[in-house]
Design an enzyme around this catalytic site. Sequence first.
Site, PDB file in Angstrom:
ATOM      1  N   LYS A   2       0.786  -1.142   0.000  1.00 21.72           N
ATOM      2  CA  LYS A   2       0.000   0.000   0.000  1.00 21.72           C
ATOM      3  C   LYS A   2       0.796   1.157   0.000  1.00 21.72           C
ATOM      4  CE  LYS A   2      -1.496   0.644   3.236  1.00 21.72           C
ATOM      5  NZ  LYS A   2      -0.924  -0.244   3.404  1.00 21.72           N
ATOM      6  N   TRP A 450       1.105  -6.967   9.317  1.00 16.86           N
ATOM      7  CA  TRP A 450       0.817  -5.590   9.744  1.00 16.86           C
ATOM      8  C   TRP A 450       0.853  -4.593   8.587  1.00 16.86           C
ATOM      9  CZ3 TRP A 450       4.103  -8.999  12.240  1.00 16.86           C
ATOM     10  CH2 TRP A 450       3.696  -9.429  13.510  1.00 16.86           C
ATOM     11  N   ASP A 451       1.007  -5.072   7.375  1.00  9.98           N
ATOM     12  CA  ASP A 451       1.129  -4.156   6.249  1.00  9.98           C
ATOM     13  C   ASP A 451       2.323  -3.218   6.421  1.00  9.98           C
ATOM     14  OD1 ASP A 451       0.678  -2.911   3.890  1.00  9.98           O
ATOM     15  OD2 ASP A 451      -1.200  -1.936   4.457  1.00  9.98           O
ATOM     16  N   TYR A 452       3.425  -3.765   6.883  1.00 11.55           N
ATOM     17  CA  TYR A 452       4.640  -2.954   7.021  1.00 11.55           C
ATOM     18  C   TYR A 452       5.452  -2.976   5.726  1.00 11.55           C
ATOM     19  CZ  TYR A 452       4.245  -2.146  12.106  1.00 11.55           C
ATOM     20  OH  TYR A 452       3.870  -1.725  13.356  1.00 11.55           O
ATOM     21  N   ASP A 453       4.786  -2.828   4.605  1.00 11.61           N
ATOM     22  CA  ASP A 453       5.488  -2.714   3.314  1.00 11.61           C
ATOM     23  C   ASP A 453       6.689  -1.792   3.446  1.00 11.61           C
ATOM     24  OD1 ASP A 453       3.237  -3.931   2.338  1.00 11.61           O
ATOM     25  OD2 ASP A 453       2.508  -2.190   1.240  1.00 11.61           O
TER      26      ASP A 453
END
Lengths: 787, 125
Positions: A2, A450-453
């Site tokens: 994201k 955690w969506d730690y892209d």
Amino acid sequence: MKHSPLWTALCASAAMGLALGPVMAQEAGETDGILVQPGETESGTAAESEAPGAGLTASPTEDDTAGDETDEDEPAAEASSEAAEEDAATGAESGDEALAEEETDEAAPAATLDVAPAEAPDDAAETEEDAGEDEAQSAQSFRDQPQEQREVGTDWPFWGGDTNAQRYSPLNQITRENVGELERAFVFNSGDLPEGTADGKYSPETTPLKVGDDLLICGAMNELISIKADTGEENWRYDPGVPNEAIPYGATCRGVSLWTNPAAAEGDTCATRVIEATLDAKLIAVDVETGMPCEGFGENGTVDLWQDIGERVPGWYAVTAPPAIVRGVIVTGAQVKDGQAEEAPSGVIRGFDAETGELAWAWDLGAEEQNRNGPPEGEVYTRGTPNMWTTATADEELGLVYLPMGNSSVDYYGSNRSEAEEEYSTSLVALDATTGEVAWSFQTVYNDVWDYDLGSQVTLVDFPQDGGTVPAVILPSKQGDIYILDRETGESLFDVEEITGLPKGDIEPDYISDVQPSSTYHTLRHDDLTARDMWGFSPIDQLWCRIQFHRANYDGFYTPPSADRHFIQFPGYNGGSDWGSVAVDPERGVIIANYNNIPNHNRLIPREEAEERNLRPIYEQDEEGGSGAEGAGDPQIGAPYGIDVNAGWRSPLTQMPCTKPPYGGIRAIDLETGETLWDEPIGTARRNGPWGIPSFLPLKIGTPNNGGSVVTESGLIFIGAATDNLFRAIDIETGETLWQDVLPAGGQANPITYEVDGRQYVMIMAGGHHFMETGVSDAFIAYALPE
Amino acid sequence: MTHSIYNEGTHFEERRHTHWAAVFIGVLCVLLGIVLFAGGVWLAMLGGSWYYALAGIGLLLTGWFLARGLMSGVYVYLVTWVGTLIWAYWEVGTDWWAQVPRVVAPTVILILVLLLIPVLRHRRR
């Protein structure tokens, strides 16, 4: 997967008692300097669109219409392939000088700019033939050795400034002493503003390139525009006709890239070309001088990135970042809209020949060998794999490209992921840019839920060590950790500490890792939250947040997702460091990092509840769908849970964050040791307050921020980023703000600095950002000292 | 401030001559007190701070006394406010942004309560 959102939020509850403090705001002086009248531009371009050269310079409105129609009928084709334009392009390329000149003139009556083929188009045919002969050979040769690269200074030739992406300029005309006199030199309004269904989805985030006398910019909907760098006069524009339905999460074009063909003669059409990747997933090459599509590149200057991705679902697969170009290979990933389904478009990274647009290689982490030259007939690249939505960094010297990878398509549930996904998700991957093979990789989260892209572009430095230097890469993360890795091996130059004994939660305890890495070099992360950190505007809303804090699952950093109760994720998915990335002053040996300091308040939604809430994936929605905040009710089809994210954990009572400020800061870090030199909140409370009411408080509270900085040799940091819509100059030695200006909308874009005729300019796009709630504008504002 | 008292008419002066402002502030304190007390008890039951429940009681008492025109309301509120300052300092020290929700609104109420002193005095005469 994201790209980060954020919003405004916060603030000054002090506003309660006091009506308003001294307001700083010099209101936006639009009369300052030379304002390029949108009217002028439009009338000029409208006329042109009748001319044969239309495709290059049509007015935004007309082109949009044309683009929409074309795209609806025939998604693969674009405006540029319309017959008239094709003729025009062919005419020019075939070396008919008279025709070319005439077209050019007609095409740019108002824009003035002599786009002129200064050098000998009549040689073009010949040169092209030569080039043709040498083609095989030259294509080989420029892949085997480093190509000469433009330098930063007078120019700003790369999205990240120089080849190292340091966002550092050796310019020094604007100094700490005279920066207070800075004024607007000109404002260029691109005309690219939301229309129809694009309303409320704009987040342009655009950073121009400056080469020679011109600035090369893209509109939020990918219109390519060349303007004069000292006046903002328009040279040409090219509209690829991206339809509104292609907008993924926001209409964003962070920038474009340039490539000069070493085999072409100077003055050849497309010898130097602007490369852009678009929201509707096209890779486009146009001539830097004229904006004409490069005939020899793909089909009429366009390569369709949907090729081999699977069913075309507009908005699911989109490119918002400038591609990296290494040894003649254009490398790009794409944004894959988060949280839709495990069966999502592939995160495949592809390399294309910068001259021909042909696929050079593909890196599909789900089938590396099999799909290296594209998937077998009838198949597609592995679905749902980790992608790269942000900007890669090219290492021309080592022939590597550094890819900050995101997470798998379903961010908050991992048990269904493949081993390959686990290996590369949220990792920095170095690929050999000539073969597409992995040289090394470095993972920043194990089994990321955690969506730690990785959102930041990495920066290359010669890292001081043991009296010498090591070629290194600076890798900032959303968790706030900054890693320094050896560029050749990917080994960390500092110890990577393992945090152990982390909770595994009830949802997927076999998948969640109880160990996670962290950097001993530096972290931007603040301490874990406590109930005392709950905030508000009064004891009552603070009390509400404290109750929520105690009701939620929270065991500190890396608290795993839960469904029975909310879980607190801190730092949230906005970082730490996000796409704005860090700047490095190599002379002073200082890293400048702005960062967010805000949690998310999330909950997994059991499938049944998701059905009741009618959470639909993008492929089942009509065009209106999905304009909400990222993660605020995503279905995650294929996983047993959807996800609900309250980004920034905003209180429903006041719309302010539940945690105390600062929500964002800017920090100077000693490059050699990783020690903090200073750390200041970034952003004032002027535009923020409870219920979205501006407090007008000039107090530096520290707001959420998106967008990076520029550092100059003279010791200045220029940065917008914060939600106060100010653009500011900060003293690199002290962190003190020396100058600021009120922008027409948020400066959520990386600024640049450049020079024309001995005059230094600083430019920022004040495009605003829908999720940051900072308005919308199409203004590119250039500042300079008074002449 | 005093005009309105006479306007209300002397009939009521003996029994219910509490100034409207004192009634208004008193009721406000009671309402805020109910919210703080109820939420505060919930928070305490979740294992959180007892401050809010206690401050709620302080506000309820303050409101009750003020609405009846009693100077005790002022004293009770002063105690609540000073207690709040001590608690706030204990929790977050000199982190001024963190002090904002803890201290600003209670201080605004303090000012309103102090402004009632002349009115409350008048009643006693």
